[in-house]
Design a protein around this motif. Structure first.
Motif, PDB file in Angstrom:
ATOM      1  N   PHE A 164       0.719  -1.220   0.102  1.00 14.81           N
ATOM      2  CA  PHE A 164      -0.030  -0.046  -0.367  1.00 14.81           C
ATOM      3  C   PHE A 164       0.455   1.236   0.432  1.00 14.81           C
ATOM      4  CE2 PHE A 164      -2.028  -3.772   1.772  1.00 14.81           C
ATOM      5  CZ  PHE A 164      -3.239  -3.525   1.492  1.00 14.81           C
ATOM      6  N   ARG A 165       0.916   2.091  -1.333  1.00 15.75           N
ATOM      7  CA  ARG A 165       1.179   3.290  -1.150  1.00 15.75           C
ATOM      8  C   ARG A 165       0.650   3.744  -1.159  1.00 15.75           C
ATOM      9  NH1 ARG A 165       6.904   1.497  -4.466  1.00 15.75           N
ATOM     10  NH2 ARG A 165       7.214  -0.380  -2.712  1.00 15.75           N
ATOM     11  N   ASN A 166       0.509   5.289  -0.769  1.00 17.16           N
ATOM     12  CA  ASN A 166      -0.369   6.490  -0.454  1.00 17.16           C
ATOM     13  C   ASN A 166      -0.288   7.326  -1.952  1.00 17.16           C
ATOM     14  OD1 ASN A 166      -2.718   8.091  -0.067  1.00 17.16           O
ATOM     15  ND2 ASN A 166      -2.165   9.065   1.646  1.00 17.16           N
ATOM     16  N   GLU A 167      -0.135   7.101  -2.931  1.00 13.17           N
ATOM     17  CA  GLU A 167       0.653   7.647  -4.716  1.00 13.17           C
ATOM     18  C   GLU A 167      -0.208   9.127  -3.875  1.00 13.17           C
ATOM     19  OE1 GLU A 167       3.252   6.821  -6.392  1.00 13.17           O
ATOM     20  OE2 GLU A 167       2.955   4.698  -6.091  1.00 13.17           O
ATOM     21  N   ILE A 168       1.080  10.081  -3.721  1.00 17.81           N
ATOM     22  CA  ILE A 168       0.496  11.725  -4.676  1.00 17.81           C
ATOM     23  C   ILE A 168      -0.958  11.423  -5.984  1.00 17.81           C
ATOM     24  CG2 ILE A 168       0.579  14.330  -4.729  1.00 17.81           C
ATOM     25  CD1 ILE A 168       3.277  12.575  -3.349  1.00 17.81           C
ATOM     26  N   ARG A 176       0.096   2.934 -11.662  1.00 18.79           N
ATOM     27  CA  ARG A 176       0.537   3.890 -10.314  1.00 18.79           C
ATOM     28  C   ARG A 176      -0.838   3.504  -9.580  1.00 18.79           C
ATOM     29  NH1 ARG A 176       4.815   5.959  -8.732  1.00 18.79           N
ATOM     30  NH2 ARG A 176       5.840   6.145 -10.800  1.00 18.79           N
ATOM     31  N   VAL A 177      -0.745   2.391  -9.007  1.00 18.61           N
ATOM     32  CA  VAL A 177      -1.889   2.678  -8.130  1.00 18.61           C
ATOM     33  C   VAL A 177      -1.549   2.833  -6.353  1.00 18.61           C
ATOM     34  CG1 VAL A 177      -3.788   1.225  -9.443  1.00 18.61           C
ATOM     35  CG2 VAL A 177      -1.782  -0.106  -8.223  1.00 18.61           C
ATOM     36  N   ARG A 178      -2.846   2.677  -5.556  1.00 20.71           N
ATOM     37  CA  ARG A 178      -2.548   2.862  -4.616  1.00 20.71           C
ATOM     38  C   ARG A 178      -2.437   1.507  -3.101  1.00 20.71           C
ATOM     39  NH1 ARG A 178      -5.684   7.704  -3.728  1.00 20.71           N
ATOM     40  NH2 ARG A 178      -4.113   9.921  -4.324  1.00 20.71           N
ATOM     41  N   ILE A 290       8.891   1.431 -18.598  1.00 22.50           N
ATOM     42  CA  ILE A 290       8.136   1.398 -17.013  1.00 22.50           C
ATOM     43  C   ILE A 290       8.872   0.345 -16.390  1.00 22.50           C
ATOM     44  CG2 ILE A 290       6.052   0.781 -15.784  1.00 22.50           C
ATOM     45  CD1 ILE A 290       5.005   3.509 -17.692  1.00 22.50           C
ATOM     46  N   GLU A 291       9.108   0.989 -15.119  1.00 19.89           N
ATOM     47  CA  GLU A 291       9.849  -0.293 -14.197  1.00 19.89           C
ATOM     48  C   GLU A 291       8.891  -1.066 -13.751  1.00 19.89           C
ATOM     49  OE1 GLU A 291      11.407   1.923 -10.356  1.00 19.89           O
ATOM     50  OE2 GLU A 291      10.910  -0.688  -9.444  1.00 19.89           O
ATOM     51  N   CYS A 292       9.486  -2.450 -13.860  1.00 20.49           N
ATOM     52  CA  CYS A 292       8.100  -3.422 -13.434  1.00 20.49           C
ATOM     53  C   CYS A 292       9.185  -4.126 -12.681  1.00 20.49           C
ATOM     54  CB  CYS A 292       8.097  -4.216 -14.730  1.00 20.49           C
ATOM     55  SG  CYS A 292       6.439  -3.457 -15.745  1.00 20.49           S
ATOM     56  N   VAL A 293      10.123  -4.220 -12.542  1.00 19.56           N
ATOM     57  CA  VAL A 293      11.422  -4.999 -11.788  1.00 19.56           C
ATOM     58  C   VAL A 293      12.342  -4.468 -10.740  1.00 19.56           C
ATOM     59  CG1 VAL A 293      12.261  -7.487 -11.051  1.00 19.56           C
ATOM     60  CG2 VAL A 293      10.454  -6.862 -12.863  1.00 19.56           C
TER      61      VAL A 293
HETATM   62  P1  AMP Z   1      10.209   0.006  -5.405  1.00 17.48           P
HETATM   63  O1  AMP Z   1       9.832  -1.001  -3.867  1.00 17.48           O
HETATM   64  O2  AMP Z   1       9.065   1.467  -5.207  1.00 17.48           O
HETATM   65  O3  AMP Z   1      11.304  -0.408  -6.510  1.00 17.48           O
HETATM   66  O4  AMP Z   1       8.722  -0.718  -6.023  1.00 17.48           O
HETATM   67  C1  AMP Z   1       8.707  -2.126  -6.153  1.00 17.48           C
HETATM   68  C2  AMP Z   1       7.978  -2.411  -7.325  1.00 17.48           C
HETATM   69  O5  AMP Z   1       6.857  -2.539  -7.089  1.00 17.48           O
HETATM   70  C3  AMP Z   1       8.611  -1.836  -9.015  1.00 17.48           C
HETATM   71  O6  AMP Z   1       9.417  -1.792  -9.505  1.00 17.48           O
HETATM   72  C4  AMP Z   1       7.235  -1.551  -9.687  1.00 17.48           C
HETATM   73  O7  AMP Z   1       6.849  -2.509 -10.622  1.00 17.48           O
HETATM   74  C5  AMP Z   1       6.435  -2.084  -8.544  1.00 17.48           C
HETATM   75  N1  AMP Z   1       5.386  -0.526  -8.059  1.00 17.48           N
HETATM   76  C6  AMP Z   1       5.870   0.814  -7.215  1.00 17.48           C
HETATM   77  N2  AMP Z   1       4.783   1.310  -6.962  1.00 17.48           N
HETATM   78  C7  AMP Z   1       3.779   0.728  -7.825  1.00 17.48           C
HETATM   79  C8  AMP Z   1       2.232   1.761  -7.508  1.00 17.48           C
HETATM   80  N3  AMP Z   1       2.188   2.545  -7.058  1.00 17.48           N
HETATM   81  N4  AMP Z   1       1.789   0.861  -8.383  1.00 17.48           N
HETATM   82  C9  AMP Z   1       1.815  -0.063  -8.845  1.00 17.48           C
HETATM   83  N5  AMP Z   1       3.129  -1.334  -8.329  1.00 17.48           N
HETATM   84  C10 AMP Z   1       3.730  -0.173  -8.416  1.00 17.48           C
END
Ligand code: AMP
Length: 568
Positions: A164-168, A176-178, A290-293
């Motif tokens: 869970f992340r309270n994305e701005i 980019r979801v919460r 897009i950063e996926c992994v």
């Molecule tokens: P991070 O810990 O920020 O490196 O995130 C790990 C992985 O989680 C990233 O490589 C993305 O694939 C995914 N991720 C991070 N934030 C989000 C988000 N808000 N919505 C969907 N996927 C996310």
């Protein structure tokens, strides 16, 4: 692909996490994004997104900007992750960036913690957070996991669950979801030996890599051999390289296009200060790369942080075949003297003295010997105290050691499942003209391995005999665990094939006699004829990758797509 291949341990930790865990990991203080507010409406935006959008748009669309200005925008894009709130605010002001929706002025940037806060228990006094990643659950359970693995390194533990992340500003659809599904592997390894016994399995792979130097000098990603990238030190170590290779194989097996997949190394300013090296698997979609992994060598940071906060040693041991003679630093605070001098704060002084590293301790010893007294900073008191020669003895002693005790490093591949699935949809989507050529038909070319429905079964025409045979095949498919869909509508066969193509179903069984059936492969539209009895087992073999479609084609009477079109 990962869990069985490496014999990983699996855990399932709670989403609601006590504050103390996330305080230790640094999330409470540092898991922030910089935000700006529309001064009039109060709408919030991510400050770096606004600056990034501004620079990108200028570079892509404004043909009037000078070469100098273009270079400046590129530079800003490269280093902005490193900006302090003040620097980011200054750039936003300098470029005159306003709120995108209203054009109102913006506030100065300020940090916003991305965690959802909650309180645990009926008193409401125990603060907690919804976990922003699954990794911390693995770190706090390290001691038990190490024990379950027979106290041997390396080993890995994996976890999949919600984060869970309270994305701005959630944007870009599912990207980019919460609340999202995260799958994380924590591979614990001896920091002095990061080789990997199976590295040769992936060392010959060649794929798009985008090292730091290439990014800084404005080049693009290029195909590199993984073994060479590790040998040259472009990738920090073999274990990190091994996981990069395994992630490449995983994503391409799922159906990600290898020409639209690259491994981008983090720039020095993007990486956490403790990380040894970090590479993101980025997939190109209609929203860009897009950063996926994320695949990071996080060194010993996490286990050390939890050890310090909890007072529980999260360490591993290496037993020596023969005891080794080593020189050890021995710090003995003289409690009687310290007690007299510092009274109630004696404990803080003792702890600080004992926590000195070798260099600090030896410098103190030299000063005490020459001057008899030394100024010493005690961080838990926030001030200097005066240490006299009779308050501490510092020496180096020879000792026999039977084992080495150390904090393991951790290599972490972290998968955003929603992002991978979204990109997979884009990469597998295609269109092809209908037989009459008057419309474009949609096809999802999911590999059989990941297609949600593996097979459709339909009688060619509506009659009882064919429908009975369809039921028999369906029953057999169920018993071998193949997901399928039956279509007994009387619609034309061509339309029914088009429907299954649109759902990404890789195989279609058409019942056109009560002794044999055809199996059609989605992408080639080629067909083979098999006996009614064999149909389910052939589909199951090819759907599970035990046979390829080419094997099936070679083993049974067949006709190509042109002939199949005739049938439709
Ligand atoms: P991070 O810990 O920020 O490196 O995130 C790990 C992985 O989680 C990233 O490589 C993305 O694939 C995914 N991720 C991070 N934030 C989000 C988000 N808000 N919505 C969907 N996927 C996310």
């Amino acid at each position: 692909h990962f869990i069985l291949e490496e014999n990983m341990l699996e855990v399932d930790c709670p989403c609601v996490t006590p504050e103390v865990v996330l305080k230790a990991s640094g999330h409470v203080d540092k898991f922030t994004d910089l935000m700006v507010k529309d001064e009039k409406t109060g709408t919030c935006y991510r400050a770096d997104h606004l600056l990034k959008d501004y620079c990108t748009e200028k570079l892509e669309k404004d043909l009037t900007i000078s070469a100098e200005k273009a270079a400046e925008f590129k530079d800003v894009l490269a280093v902005m992750e490193d900006y302090s709130p003040e620097e980011l605010g200054a750039k936003i002001k300098e470029y005159g960036i306003t709120a995108p929706d209203t054009k109102n002025p913006l506030s100065d940037p300020y940090p916003f913690n991305l965690m959802f806060q909650t309180s645990i228990g009926p008193s409401g006094l125990i603060p907690g957070y919804m976990r922003p990643e699954t990794a911390q659950g693995i770190f706090v359970n390290f001691k038990d996991l190490y024990y379950y693995n027979g106290r041997k390194l390396p080993f890995a533990a994996a976890q999949i669950g919600q984060a869970f992340r309270n994305e701005i500003s959630p944007r870009q659809g599912l990207l980019r979801v919460r609340e999202f599904t995260l799958a994380e592997i924590e591979h614990f390894v001896d920091p002095e030996n990061k080789s990997h016994p199976k590295f040769s399995d992936v060392s010959k792979l060649e794929f798009l890599m985008f090292p730091r130097e290439e990014q800084m000098s404005g080049q693009s990603a290029k195909k590199l051999c993984l073994g060479e990238a590790v040998a040259k030190g472009t990738v920090n170590n073999e274990t990190l390289g091994y996981f990069i290779g395994r992630v490449y194989l995983f994503l391409t097996r799922l159906g990600i296009d290898k020409e639209r997949l690259r491994f981008r190394q983090h720039l020095a300013n993007e990486m956490a200060h403790y990380a040894a090296d970090c590479w993101d698997a980025e997939i190109e979609s209609s929203y860009g790369w897009i950063e996926c992994v994320g695949i990071a060598d996080r060194s010993a940071y996490d286990l050390r942080a939890h050890s310090e906060k909890s007072g529980v040693a999260l360490v591993a041991e290496e037993k020596y075949a023969e005891p080794k003679e080593v020189e050890k630093l021995v710090i003995n605070p003289v409690k009687k003297e310290l007690g007299l001098a510092f009274k109630g704060t004696q404990k803080n002084v003792v702890e600080s003295l004992e926590a000195m590293n070798e260099k600090e301790a030896m410098e103190m010893k030299a000063t005490l010997e020459s001057k008899g007294e030394v100024e010493f900073y005690v961080c838990t008191l926030g001030k200097n105290v005066s240490i006299k020669k009779n308050m501490v003895s510092i020496s180096k002693e020879k000792k026999k050691e039977h084992q080495r005790v150390f904090t393991p490093s951790v290599i972490e591949p972290s998968f955003g499942i929603g992002r991978i699935i979204y990109c997979l949809y884009e990469h597998c989507f295609s269109t092809r003209p209908s037989k009459a050529g008057d419309e474009q038909l949609n096809v999802f070319r999911f590999p059989p391995l990941v297609a949600p429905i593996k097979c459709t079964v339909f009688p060619l025409v509506q009659n009882q005999q064919f429908e009975e045979a369809t039921k028999v095949i369906s029953k057999e498919l169920t018993s071998v665990g193949i997901s399928h869909k039956i279509d007994i509508t009387g619609t034309s066969i061509g339309k029914r094939y088009a429907r299954t193509d649109e759902l990404g179903v890789p195989f279609a069984i058409t019942v056109d006699s009560d002794t044999s059936v055809t199996i059609r492969e989605r992408d080639s539209k080629d067909q083979v004829r098999v006996s009614l009895k064999e149909a389910a087992s052939v589909v199951s073999s090819v759907a599970e990758g035990k046979m390829t479609w080419q094997d099936v084609w070679a083993s049974f009477p067949h006709h190509s797509s042109a002939a199949a079109d005739e049938q439709e």
